[in-house]
Design a protein around this motif. Structure first.
Motif, PDB file in Angstrom:
ATOM      1  N   ARG A 160       0.838  -1.202   0.000  1.00 21.46           N
ATOM      2  CA  ARG A 160       0.000   0.000   0.000  1.00 21.46           C
ATOM      3  C   ARG A 160       0.872   1.251   0.000  1.00 21.46           C
ATOM      4  NH1 ARG A 160      -4.890   1.152   4.316  1.00 21.46           N
ATOM      5  NH2 ARG A 160      -5.381   3.236   3.582  1.00 21.46           N
ATOM      6  N   TYR A 161       1.911   1.256   0.840  1.00 19.82           N
ATOM      7  CA  TYR A 161       2.813   2.401   0.922  1.00 19.82           C
ATOM      8  C   TYR A 161       3.600   2.578  -0.378  1.00 19.82           C
ATOM      9  CZ  TYR A 161       6.463   5.477   2.872  1.00 19.82           C
ATOM     10  OH  TYR A 161       7.339   6.509   3.111  1.00 19.82           O
ATOM     11  N   ARG A 162       3.985   1.510  -1.009  1.00 16.02           N
ATOM     12  CA  ARG A 162       4.697   1.578  -2.289  1.00 16.02           C
ATOM     13  C   ARG A 162       3.813   2.210  -3.367  1.00 16.02           C
ATOM     14  NH1 ARG A 162       8.643  -1.403  -5.715  1.00 16.02           N
ATOM     15  NH2 ARG A 162       7.657  -1.720  -7.740  1.00 16.02           N
ATOM     16  N   GLU A 163       2.563   1.778  -3.428  1.00 15.22           N
ATOM     17  CA  GLU A 163       1.649   2.220  -4.498  1.00 15.22           C
ATOM     18  C   GLU A 163       0.990   3.568  -4.219  1.00 15.22           C
ATOM     19  OE1 GLU A 163       1.509   0.646  -7.371  1.00 15.22           O
ATOM     20  OE2 GLU A 163       2.942  -0.816  -6.554  1.00 15.22           O
ATOM     21  N   ASP A 164       0.714   3.873  -2.962  1.00 15.78           N
ATOM     22  CA  ASP A 164       0.009   5.108  -2.606  1.00 15.78           C
ATOM     23  C   ASP A 164       0.637   5.707  -1.350  1.00 15.78           C
ATOM     24  OD1 ASP A 164      -1.809   7.186  -2.248  1.00 15.78           O
ATOM     25  OD2 ASP A 164      -3.384   5.883  -1.454  1.00 15.78           O
TER      26      ASP A 164
END
Length: 120
Positions: A22-26
């Motif tokens: 999630r942190y990587r993508e957003d």
């Protein structure tokens, strides 16, 4: 700077594969969600126990949202916490073994002793 809160973010996100993705993508959305929903939960305590006052400073929020580990280091985030989380997120983008770790070291090489204070 709230080094404790930044380090807590890095620590808790790194230990949850879904949050890593999630942190990587957003990154911005994840930082905003985590600050609103998780920042004030106490580590290793009973569910329902929480504080109410912890918030990122603007510089911290922006560095986290930008995946800017150099800035996080400048702000005093623990380098091992940033390294392990960013390895989990970005090592797969490199073809050679240890390539991300080498880039991490290269991007931080302009620092000299004493390093920024990383105590919490």
């Amino acid at each position: 700077m709230s080094r404790y809160l930044v380090d807590k973010f890095l620590f808790t996100v790194d230990r949850d594969p879904e949050l890593v993705e999630r942190y990587r993508e957003d990154p911005r959305g994840t930082v905003e969600w985590w600050e609103a929903e998780r920042a004030n939960l106490l580590l290793n305590c009973h569910p329902g126990e929480a504080s109410t006052w912890l918030r990122f400073e603007d510089a911290e929020r922006e560095a986290l949202a930008a995946h800017d580990y150099v800035r996080l280091f400048e702000l005093g985030a623990h380098p091992f916490l940033t390294l392990t989380l960013f390895i989990a997120m970005f090592e797969r983008d490199y073809d050679e073994p240890l390539a991300f770790q080498k880039e991490y070291g290269m991007r931080l090489q302009h620092f000299s002793l004493p390093y920024p204070d990383i105590t919490t």
